[in-house]
Design an enzyme around this catalytic site. Structure first.
Site, PDB file in Angstrom:
ATOM      1  N   ASP A 178       0.731  -1.313   0.265  1.00 17.01           N
ATOM      2  CA  ASP A 178       0.196   0.320   0.355  1.00 17.01           C
ATOM      3  C   ASP A 178       0.838   1.745  -0.149  1.00 17.01           C
ATOM      4  OD1 ASP A 178      -2.085   1.274   0.060  1.00 17.01           O
ATOM      5  OD2 ASP A 178      -2.144   1.358   2.997  1.00 17.01           O
ATOM      6  N   HIS A 179       0.753   2.200  -1.165  1.00 17.00           N
ATOM      7  CA  HIS A 179       1.343   3.482  -1.425  1.00 17.00           C
ATOM      8  C   HIS A 179       3.227   3.159  -0.702  1.00 17.00           C
ATOM      9  CE1 HIS A 179      -1.904   6.116  -0.197  1.00 17.00           C
ATOM     10  NE2 HIS A 179      -2.716   5.039   0.064  1.00 17.00           N
ATOM     11  N   HIS A 185      -7.276   9.560   3.998  1.00 14.45           N
ATOM     12  CA  HIS A 185      -6.917   8.699   5.598  1.00 14.45           C
ATOM     13  C   HIS A 185      -7.183   8.997   6.586  1.00 14.45           C
ATOM     14  CE1 HIS A 185      -4.061   7.550   1.956  1.00 14.45           C
ATOM     15  NE2 HIS A 185      -4.790   6.434   2.238  1.00 14.45           N
ATOM     16  N   HIS A 240      -9.230   5.064  -1.575  1.00 16.59           N
ATOM     17  CA  HIS A 240      -9.276   5.290  -0.135  1.00 16.59           C
ATOM     18  C   HIS A 240      -9.000   5.967   1.117  1.00 16.59           C
ATOM     19  CE1 HIS A 240      -4.694   3.416  -1.549  1.00 16.59           C
ATOM     20  NE2 HIS A 240      -4.763   3.895  -2.947  1.00 16.59           N
ATOM     21  N   ASN A 261     -10.032   1.081   0.443  1.00 16.30           N
ATOM     22  CA  ASN A 261      -9.174   0.968   1.192  1.00 16.30           C
ATOM     23  C   ASN A 261      -9.110   0.896   2.961  1.00 16.30           C
ATOM     24  OD1 ASN A 261      -7.453   0.395  -0.458  1.00 16.30           O
ATOM     25  ND2 ASN A 261      -6.143   1.584  -0.480  1.00 16.30           N
ATOM     26  N   ILE A 262      -9.521   0.244   3.856  1.00 12.57           N
ATOM     27  CA  ILE A 262      -9.841   0.191   5.245  1.00 12.57           C
ATOM     28  C   ILE A 262      -9.010   0.110   5.757  1.00 12.57           C
ATOM     29  CG2 ILE A 262     -11.293  -0.201   6.686  1.00 12.57           C
ATOM     30  CD1 ILE A 262     -13.384  -0.631   4.279  1.00 12.57           C
ATOM     31  N   THR A 302      -8.541   2.426   9.198  1.00  7.95           N
ATOM     32  CA  THR A 302      -8.192   3.491  10.680  1.00  7.95           C
ATOM     33  C   THR A 302     -10.145   2.684  11.545  1.00  7.95           C
ATOM     34  OG1 THR A 302      -7.623   5.537   9.870  1.00  7.95           O
ATOM     35  CG2 THR A 302      -9.655   5.362  11.484  1.00  7.95           C
TER      36      THR A 302
HETATM   37  P1  13P Z   1      -8.578   4.770   6.159  1.00  6.82           P
HETATM   38  O1  13P Z   1      -6.996   4.304   6.964  1.00  6.82           O
HETATM   39  O2  13P Z   1      -8.952   6.048   6.434  1.00  6.82           O
HETATM   40  O3  13P Z   1      -8.991   3.549   5.875  1.00  6.82           O
HETATM   41  O4  13P Z   1      -7.063   4.787   5.169  1.00  6.82           O
HETATM   42  C1  13P Z   1      -7.412   3.603   4.434  1.00  6.82           C
HETATM   43  C2  13P Z   1      -6.389   3.742   3.294  1.00  6.82           C
HETATM   44  O5  13P Z   1      -6.615   4.345   2.694  1.00  6.82           O
HETATM   45  C3  13P Z   1      -5.132   2.540   2.903  1.00  6.82           C
HETATM   46  O6  13P Z   1      -4.484   3.258   1.959  1.00  6.82           O
END
Ligand code: 13P
Length: 303
Positions: free
Chosen positions: A86-87, A175, A205, A227-228, A230
């Site tokens: 991721d990223h 995010h 995201h 994408n989850i 948090t």
């Molecule tokens: P959140 O932590 O806001 O759910 O975002 C996750 C994310 O986009 C990871 O790339």
């Protein structure tokens, strides 16, 4: 031995049939197991991903890959699993390609567009030679409650022409926890991008904390990967806090201080929260035929 699929078919199908598949960040052993369990129990495909920071925390990209792979074997996971960086920056994307991740995100948003595109093409070449999927980011996803940058239709076309398999778009998403008074997702721009690249799975995201109706609308317009991270951190935190506030960690006769007990409510809360998100996203259960095709049974036959 379990293995990873690249997910291209899974996400293309999701885009075509207007549902999404969750992409969840792992943070440690408990997270990994909670996510695998949620996928297996719902019989849905799983994309498990790691950020550069979480990989550093856990001990590196190889450790993360081994952890996910070995957990899949230990838990007899039979649904398709995609392992994604991721990223990633340029170096981490190359490292993960060489290690055998089945998907990488190259996030070159901080680079000038020309350079971002050139580097993305290099990553695509290396990845596609090995059957690995590539995600790129256009515009910018907001951070730390701050707004990002809106993705352009022009960039969407250019990155899809370069060969990316999935496209993350800055459409007002952020995010982490959304700030008070957040203005919501920019559906007009999402629609324009989706029309310009009608087959490419689009990625949302910052999927935590977006109201259900906005998630559903985004999916109807072309979002097929959400994408989850948090959301599950908050679920874990809340359940762990409750355990401690109820004094259960102090119960010495029941060994409430044992990390296997202390971390259990939070771990279960991750799976519960994941199941709720799966129902929001409308991810269908795979049928057994698909599951069989994505799982190497040869090692089972040896037993
Ligand atoms: P959140 O932590 O806001 O759910 O975002 C996750 C994310 O986009 C990871 O790339």
């Amino acid at each position: 031995m379990a293995y990873f699929v690249n997910g291209n078919d899974i996400f293309k199908k999701a885009r075509k049939e207007h549902y999404a598949v969750g992409a969840y960040n792992t943070n440690n052993l408990e997270w990994t197991r909670a996510l695998l369990r949620g996928a297996e129990e719902t019989r849905t495909p799983l994309l498990i991903q790691v950020s550069t920071g979480a990989a550093k925390y856990m001990g590196g990209y190889k450790l993360v890959k081994d952890l996910v792979e070995d957990s899949m074997d230990a838990m007899n996971i039979s649904v398709p699993v995609i392992l994604n960086l991721d990223h990633g920056d340029y170096d981490s994307a190359i490292e993960c390609i060489k290690l055998g991740y089945s998907s990488v995100m190259f996030d070159g948003h901080a680079l000038p567009t020309e350079e971002n595109l050139a580097k993305t093409k290099e990553i695509i070449k290396l990845a596609h030679e090995r059957g690995i999927s590539v995600e790129a980011e256009i515009g910018k996803i907001g951070e730390n409650q701050g707004a990002g940058e809106l993705a352009s239709v022009e960039d969407a076309k250019a990155f899809v022409a370069a060969g990316v398999d999935k496209l993350a778009c800055g459409i007002g998403n952020i995010h982490g926890v959304y700030p008070e008074g957040w203005s919501g997702l920019n559906f007009d721009r999402l629609k324009e991008i989706a029309e310009a690249v009608p087959e490419t799975p689009l990625v949302l995201h910052g999927g935590s904390g977006i109201p259900q109706d906005q998630i559903e609308k985004a999916i109807s317009l072309g979002i097929s990967k959400i994408n989850i991270n948090t959301e599950f951190q908050l679920a874990f935190q809340e359940a762990t806090r409750k355990y401690i506030e109820e004094g259960k960690d102090q119960d010495k006769s029941k060994k409430g201080y044992d990390p296997r007990k202390l971390l259990l409510p939070g771990t279960e809360a991750i799976t519960d929260s994941m199941k709720e998100m799966i129902s929001w996203m409308g991810t269908p259960s795979i049928d057994d035929k698909e599951a069989d095709a994505s799982f190497d049974r040869s090692s089972l036959n040896e037993e």
